[in-house]
Design an enzyme around this catalytic site. Structure first.
Site, PDB file in Angstrom:
ATOM      1  N   ASP A  10      19.332   7.889 -11.186  1.00  0.00           N
ATOM      2  CA  ASP A  10      20.183   7.793 -10.006  1.00  0.00           C
ATOM      3  C   ASP A  10      20.399   9.166  -9.374  1.00  0.00           C
ATOM      4  OD1 ASP A  10      21.717   6.578  -8.110  1.00  0.00           O
ATOM      5  OD2 ASP A  10      23.402   6.090  -9.411  1.00  0.00           O
TER       6      ASP A  10
ATOM      7  N   TYR B  18      18.623   9.138 -23.615  1.00  0.00           N
ATOM      8  CA  TYR B  18      19.330   9.951 -22.632  1.00  0.00           C
ATOM      9  C   TYR B  18      20.287  10.886 -23.370  1.00  0.00           C
ATOM     10  CZ  TYR B  18      17.973   6.985 -18.629  1.00  0.00           C
ATOM     11  OH  TYR B  18      17.280   6.319 -17.653  1.00  0.00           O
TER      12      TYR B  18
END
Length: 433
Positions: A152, A207
């Site tokens: 994003d 992540y």
């Protein structure tokens, strides 16, 4: 000379200076084929003869020269393209690292130049380096392009992987990188099977979320105290809470895109923990790592946000158990700054093709040093400097008292607050923040 001799001479002269041979000058005369019947010879350049030549498709010297020049230009301009077409066009994967600051995510928005993405710069570099034809850049499906994860706005990556078909030109990595900004690098390239799809073949994604440790200070403590240091006891508390996410759970409360009864809201988390803190530029930071099969939009940021809210004392630990139920829980979303795609995993692919003698395993062990160097040079400094300048974490922490962690969807409805619909959003499998 008799009539047959005249005709033979006329045809010989016509072959010598006829319509398919450029004339030697404007006054050169050629005998007409019917000259033996008493007709006078006609200058080549007369209007009548030119009209006849035009009707018969005769091409004068000027037109012949122009067409020859055009053909030469066409041949010259196609030499590079012909040379590229002779190169093998193969399916490959690229290992990418980038700092996402200033970009509206990874995925390209074709036809829209308003929001710049990482893929905009990548595709431009691929075209300019000669790896793909220009029309492939306009339609990425023509090169079978697929990203492993969609990051994003503002989110960085140290180990993004994309798959595509390219011409395997010499010094391909150097040429691609020469057309990329320094905060976007291609660190590795490997050949893969023709049907490989980086998103579908990915087994898991790792992540990390980097944040200043004052985020874990109790709510009675100054939320902007840069001298705060995380104690071993608090770190242990954080890791006990993060371990609650491991396994398969219904994460509908950790995204705005899923309802409690949607099967795709169930996600499997392999591991989640917080590493030992470290100090940079006088401020202490910690890194939370999470490995899962796939993540929904904002899922990781909400997972981090809820743990921070519990450790600071704004929410009870029991809220974690309630999140797995059908009731809607108000889960805060941590800032996007600090979220980084660190690694993608292809265990099943490696087991089947990694040691078949034709393909390499997708483990990137040889590129590890370059990945670490890129994080140290571009990702960590960007997170630290942006946090100091914009204070996104400190500002977000000030909003935590506004959340009601005991509210349910029914209570929200009673207050006139619209609860998210189970039909909102898209699948998002394999994609994340």
């Amino acid at each position: 000379m008799g009539l047959p001799g005249l005709r033979a001479a006329a045809w010989a002269l016509r072959r010598a200076c006829g319509p398919w041979t450029p004339h030697l000058g404007p006054r050169l005369l050629c005998l007409h084929p019917m000259a033996g019947n008493g007709e006078a010879p006609m200058p080549v350049g007369t209007k009548q003869e030119q009209n006849k030549k035009a009707r018969s498709g005769w091409q004068g010297p000027t037109r012949i020269w122009e067409e020859t020049e055009q053909q030469a230009k066409k041949l010259k301009s196609s030499e590079d393209g012909e040379q590229q077409r002779k190169l093998p066009k193969r399916k490959i994967v690229l290992l990418m690292a980038y700092s996402g600051k200033g970009y509206h995510g990874m995925q390209r928005n074709v036809g829209s130049s308003k929001f710049k993405t990482i893929e905009d710069d990548l595709v431009s570099a691929l075209v300019r380096s000669g790896c793909i034809p220009e029309n492939h850049g306009e339609d990425m499906r023509k090169m079978s392009f697929q990203r492993c994860a969609r990051t994003d706005k503002g989110v960085s990556a140290a180990g993004q992987v994309v798959s595509l078909k390219v011409w395997l030109i010499d010094d391909i990595l150097e040429k691609i990188n020469s057309h990329l900004p320094s905060h976007i690098r291609i660190l590795g390239l490997k050949r893969v099977t023709g049907g490989f799809n980086s998103k579908n073949k990915c087994d898991a994604r790792t992540y990390f979320y980097m944040l200043p440790t004052f985020a874990f200070a109790h709510k009675d403590h100054d939320s902007q105290d840069e001298t705060y240091r995380l104690s071993a006891e608090t770190l242990g508390h954080v890791n006990r809470l993060l371990a609650c996410y491991k396994g398969t759970h219904n994460f509908h409360n950790f995204t705005s895109q899923k309802g409690p009864h949607e099967p795709s809201a169930r996600r499997y988390i392999l591991d989640m923990f917080c590493e030992e803190p470290f100090v940079r530029e006088g401020m202490e930071f910690a890194v939370i790592k999470v490995k899962g099969q796939s993540f929904m939009t904002h899922q990781i940021r909400k997972m981090v946000g809820l743990v921070v809210a519990i450790v600071k004392g704004y929410a009870p630990e029991s809220v974690l158990e309630r999140c797995w139920g059908e009731a809607k829980v108000d889960v805060p979303k941590a800032p996007g700054l600090g979220l980084v795609l660190e690694r993608v995993h292809f265990e099943k692919y490696n087991q089947r093709f990694g040691h078949d003698g034709l393909h390499e395993p997708l483990d990137w062990a040889q590129e590890e040093a370059e990945v670490t160097a890129f994080k140290e040079q571009h990702i960590y400094p960007t997170i630290i400097s942006t946090e100091r300048q914009e204070r996104s974490m400190a500002q977000w922490l000030s909003t935590l008292p506004m959340h009601n962690f005991s509210a349910t969807a029914h209570a929200a409805a009673g207050l006139g607050i619209k609860a998210p619909s189970s039909l909102e959003g898209s699948d998002g499998v394999g994609d994340s923040d």
